[in-house]
Design a protein around this motif. Structure first.
Motif, PDB file in Angstrom:
ATOM      1  N   ILE A 192       0.860  -1.170   0.000  1.00 40.62           N
ATOM      2  CA  ILE A 192       0.000   0.000   0.000  1.00 40.62           C
ATOM      3  C   ILE A 192       0.901   1.226   0.000  1.00 40.62           C
ATOM      4  CG2 ILE A 192      -1.741   1.333   1.245  1.00 40.62           C
ATOM      5  CD1 ILE A 192      -2.729  -1.278   2.477  1.00 40.62           C
ATOM      6  N   ALA A 193       0.857   1.996  -1.077  1.00 41.76           N
ATOM      7  CA  ALA A 193       1.615   3.248  -1.164  1.00 41.76           C
ATOM      8  C   ALA A 193       0.687   4.386  -0.769  1.00 41.76           C
ATOM      9  CB  ALA A 193       2.142   3.446  -2.577  1.00 41.76           C
ATOM     10  N   TYR A 194       1.099   5.172   0.212  1.00 41.73           N
ATOM     11  CA  TYR A 194       0.238   6.242   0.709  1.00 41.73           C
ATOM     12  C   TYR A 194       0.937   7.596   0.566  1.00 41.73           C
ATOM     13  CZ  TYR A 194       3.315   6.212   4.759  1.00 41.73           C
ATOM     14  OH  TYR A 194       4.431   6.287   5.557  1.00 41.73           O
ATOM     15  N   ARG A 195       0.141   8.632   0.475  1.00 39.25           N
ATOM     16  CA  ARG A 195       0.677   9.995   0.529  1.00 39.25           C
ATOM     17  C   ARG A 195      -0.447  10.931   0.959  1.00 39.25           C
ATOM     18  NH1 ARG A 195      -0.519   9.359  -4.912  1.00 39.25           N
ATOM     19  NH2 ARG A 195      -1.491  11.141  -5.956  1.00 39.25           N
ATOM     20  N   GLN A 196      -0.077  11.975   1.659  1.00 43.18           N
ATOM     21  CA  GLN A 196      -1.061  12.960   2.092  1.00 43.18           C
ATOM     22  C   GLN A 196      -1.396  13.893   0.933  1.00 43.18           C
ATOM     23  OE1 GLN A 196       0.114  15.008   5.661  1.00 43.18           O
ATOM     24  NE2 GLN A 196       0.158  13.158   6.909  1.00 43.18           N
ATOM     25  N   LEU A 197      -2.683  13.977   0.604  1.00 40.93           N
ATOM     26  CA  LEU A 197      -3.152  14.916  -0.409  1.00 40.93           C
ATOM     27  C   LEU A 197      -3.408  16.284   0.200  1.00 40.93           C
ATOM     28  CD1 LEU A 197      -5.701  12.653  -2.334  1.00 40.93           C
ATOM     29  CD2 LEU A 197      -3.289  13.039  -2.845  1.00 40.93           C
ATOM     30  N   GLU A 198      -3.965  16.277   1.390  1.00 35.77           N
ATOM     31  CA  GLU A 198      -4.166  17.494   2.183  1.00 35.77           C
ATOM     32  C   GLU A 198      -3.327  17.317   3.433  1.00 35.77           C
ATOM     33  OE1 GLU A 198      -7.638  18.625   5.098  1.00 35.77           O
ATOM     34  OE2 GLU A 198      -8.286  19.007   3.036  1.00 35.77           O
ATOM     35  N   ASN A 199      -2.240  18.065   3.545  1.00 30.16           N
ATOM     36  CA  ASN A 199      -1.237  17.796   4.563  1.00 30.16           C
ATOM     37  C   ASN A 199      -1.670  18.210   5.963  1.00 30.16           C
ATOM     38  OD1 ASN A 199       0.708  16.705   2.807  1.00 30.16           O
ATOM     39  ND2 ASN A 199       1.399  18.746   2.219  1.00 30.16           N
ATOM     40  N   ALA A 200      -1.063  17.544   6.944  1.00 35.76           N
ATOM     41  CA  ALA A 200      -1.167  17.992   8.329  1.00 35.76           C
ATOM     42  C   ALA A 200      -0.512  19.369   8.432  1.00 35.76           C
ATOM     43  CB  ALA A 200      -0.473  16.997   9.246  1.00 35.76           C
ATOM     44  N   PRO A 201      -0.852  20.152   9.454  1.00 39.03           N
ATOM     45  CA  PRO A 201      -0.427  21.556   9.525  1.00 39.03           C
ATOM     46  C   PRO A 201       1.074  21.803   9.361  1.00 39.03           C
ATOM     47  CG  PRO A 201      -2.114  21.139  11.158  1.00 39.03           C
ATOM     48  CD  PRO A 201      -1.790  19.806  10.550  1.00 39.03           C
ATOM     49  N   MET A 202       1.930  20.964   9.931  1.00 38.21           N
ATOM     50  CA  MET A 202       3.373  21.201   9.853  1.00 38.21           C
ATOM     51  C   MET A 202       4.027  20.488   8.682  1.00 38.21           C
ATOM     52  SD  MET A 202       4.980  21.398  13.674  1.00 38.21           S
ATOM     53  CE  MET A 202       4.819  19.650  14.006  1.00 38.21           C
ATOM     54  N   MET A 203       3.263  19.697   7.922  1.00 37.74           N
ATOM     55  CA  MET A 203       3.855  18.795   6.945  1.00 37.74           C
ATOM     56  C   MET A 203       3.932  19.420   5.561  1.00 37.74           C
ATOM     57  SD  MET A 203       5.127  15.788   7.425  1.00 37.74           S
ATOM     58  CE  MET A 203       4.153  15.185   8.806  1.00 37.74           C
ATOM     59  N   GLY A 204       5.139  19.349   4.961  1.00 34.37           N
ATOM     60  CA  GLY A 204       5.295  19.775   3.577  1.00 34.37           C
ATOM     61  C   GLY A 204       5.032  18.634   2.621  1.00 34.37           C
ATOM     62  N   TYR A 205       5.458  17.428   3.010  1.00 36.42           N
ATOM     63  CA  TYR A 205       5.193  16.232   2.230  1.00 36.42           C
ATOM     64  C   TYR A 205       5.260  15.041   3.166  1.00 36.42           C
ATOM     65  CZ  TYR A 205       5.489  12.435  -1.111  1.00 36.42           C
ATOM     66  OH  TYR A 205       5.240  11.277  -1.808  1.00 36.42           O
ATOM     67  N   MET A 206       4.337  14.093   2.963  1.00 32.96           N
ATOM     68  CA  MET A 206       4.367  12.832   3.703  1.00 32.96           C
ATOM     69  C   MET A 206       3.856  11.725   2.798  1.00 32.96           C
ATOM     70  SD  MET A 206       4.861  10.784   6.257  1.00 32.96           S
ATOM     71  CE  MET A 206       5.127  11.717   7.773  1.00 32.96           C
ATOM     72  N   GLY A 207       4.652  10.695   2.654  1.00 40.92           N
ATOM     73  CA  GLY A 207       4.262   9.529   1.876  1.00 40.92           C
ATOM     74  C   GLY A 207       5.086   8.338   2.304  1.00 40.92           C
ATOM     75  N   GLY A 208       4.820   7.201   1.715  1.00 42.93           N
ATOM     76  CA  GLY A 208       5.570   5.998   2.055  1.00 42.93           C
ATOM     77  C   GLY A 208       4.811   4.758   1.649  1.00 42.93           C
ATOM     78  N   GLU A 209       5.175   3.630   2.247  1.00 40.20           N
ATOM     79  CA  GLU A 209       4.551   2.352   1.894  1.00 40.20           C
ATOM     80  C   GLU A 209       4.392   1.450   3.109  1.00 40.20           C
ATOM     81  OE1 GLU A 209       5.983   1.546  -2.701  1.00 40.20           O
ATOM     82  OE2 GLU A 209       7.084   0.570  -1.073  1.00 40.20           O
ATOM     83  N   TRP A 210       3.331   0.674   3.097  1.00 38.89           N
ATOM     84  CA  TRP A 210       3.178  -0.528   3.920  1.00 38.89           C
ATOM     85  C   TRP A 210       3.484  -1.715   3.002  1.00 38.89           C
ATOM     86  CZ3 TRP A 210       2.112  -0.883   9.074  1.00 38.89           C
ATOM     87  CH2 TRP A 210       1.519   0.210   9.706  1.00 38.89           C
ATOM     88  N   ARG A 211       4.334  -2.632   3.456  1.00 42.27           N
ATOM     89  CA  ARG A 211       4.640  -3.827   2.665  1.00 42.27           C
ATOM     90  C   ARG A 211       4.504  -5.058   3.545  1.00 42.27           C
ATOM     91  NH1 ARG A 211      10.441  -1.485   1.324  1.00 42.27           N
ATOM     92  NH2 ARG A 211       9.868   0.423   0.204  1.00 42.27           N
ATOM     93  N   ALA A 212       3.760  -6.037   3.075  1.00 42.66           N
ATOM     94  CA  ALA A 212       3.614  -7.306   3.785  1.00 42.66           C
ATOM     95  C   ALA A 212       4.309  -8.387   2.960  1.00 42.66           C
ATOM     96  CB  ALA A 212       2.143  -7.639   3.982  1.00 42.66           C
ATOM     97  N   LEU A 213       5.406  -8.932   3.488  1.00 40.64           N
ATOM     98  CA  LEU A 213       6.238  -9.881   2.744  1.00 40.64           C
ATOM     99  C   LEU A 213       6.171 -11.251   3.422  1.00 40.64           C
ATOM    100  CD1 LEU A 213       9.373  -7.572   2.406  1.00 40.64           C
ATOM    101  CD2 LEU A 213       7.434  -7.737   0.854  1.00 40.64           C
TER     102      LEU A 213
END
Length: 281
Positions: A192-213
């Motif tokens: 699951i690749a996630y990223r914030q479309l509408e950021n938290a107040p202090m955040m310029g960018y936030m994204g990443g991944e959940w991986r189940a291996l």
């Protein structure tokens, strides 16, 4: 910003676990070098026309970004990059091609400056549960309000088998904050690749991944990655009107570290519940 795009054609003898390990190791080398600021990979999505295409048709794609051509050149000259390629060439059968180019659409990578670098973190935990059980916990985004204590509410705004857009209400350091995240779901790779479309107040960018291996039929390696940076300061020199950039950066890094450990532990606990055990209300 310079983008390096790779297309791969893995032989039918290469299974999904080998392919995942190949890209996971490449990602670690790239982001660990300090020369690559973003890295991503995924499957090629076939079209009917592919059955009649001339030349190589990819079945996997990877892409990473460097600040400039000099950084990409330095990365390509690193000895352990060539060691990685040589080691995998001897183990797997595949074809590869690549192209170096500008960010042609201006969409792939958030704007970065030397004053506001992107941070990358990776946390992992071993879960004593089958990968399908862990995956069911990960895709149930509404359930996050139940298993993650800081998350107070999750509302799905848009959903399909391949994506979710949801609003999250979360207690962040004692302050209730809200943001909208997009989650792109790859059920075949269990990522699951996630990223914030509408950021938290202090955040310029936030994204990443959940991986189940899957490790074996009863054990799963769960990986959580974050790529993030604070919001750029306003005219008054403060982020969100409260903190200096360095203070905001420090607070976000601490929160990511703390929450990553807690979130992995929460998924582990949920997935390892005995079959039939009722979930708390």
């Amino acid at each position: 910003m310079i983008i390096h795009t790779l297309v791969y054609r893995f032989a039918d003898s290469v299974d999904e676990r080998q392919r995942q390990q190949f890209f996971t190791e490449l990602e670690k080398i790239a982001l660990g070098s300090g020369l690559v600021v973003r890295f991503g990979y995924g499957p090629h999505h076939r079209l009917p026309v592919d059955d009649h295409a001339q030349g190589m048709t990819a079945n996997a794609v990877a892409q990473f970004a460097c600040r400039d051509l000099e950084a990409l050149r330095a990365f390509s000259d690193l000895p352990h990059v060539h060691e990685h390629i040589g080691a995998w060439r001897s183990r797997l059968e595949y074809e590869a091609a690549y192209a170096n180019h500008d960010d042609l659409l201006g969409l792939a990578v958030p704007a970065l400056t030397k004053e506001s670098p992107m941070h990358h973190t990776e946390h992992t935990v071993t879960v004593d549960a089958p990968v399908d059980t862990v995956w069911d916990v990960l895709v149930d985004v509404e359930g996050y309000a139940r298993i993650f204590p800081p998350t107070q509410d999750v509302t799905i705004l848009e959903e399909s088998p391949k994506h979710q857009i949801a609003r999250l209400v979360v207690d962040v350091n004692g302050e209730v904050q809200s943001w909208i995240s997009r989650r792109d779901i790859d059920a075949d790779r269990r990522v699951i690749a996630y990223r914030q479309l509408e950021n938290a107040p202090m955040m310029g960018y936030m994204g990443g991944e959940w991986r189940a291996l899957p490790i074996d039929e009863r054990t799963t390696q769960l990986v959580l990655t974050h790529d993030f940076k604070p919001r750029d300061p306003d005219a008054d020199g403060l982020v969100a009107g409260k903190f200096t950039y360095d203070k905001a950066d420090e607070m976000i890094k601490a929160a990511v570290e703390r929450n990553s450990v807690a979130d992995l532990g929460a998924v582990k606990q949920e997935a390892e519940k005995p079959a039939g055990e009722d979930s708390p209300a």
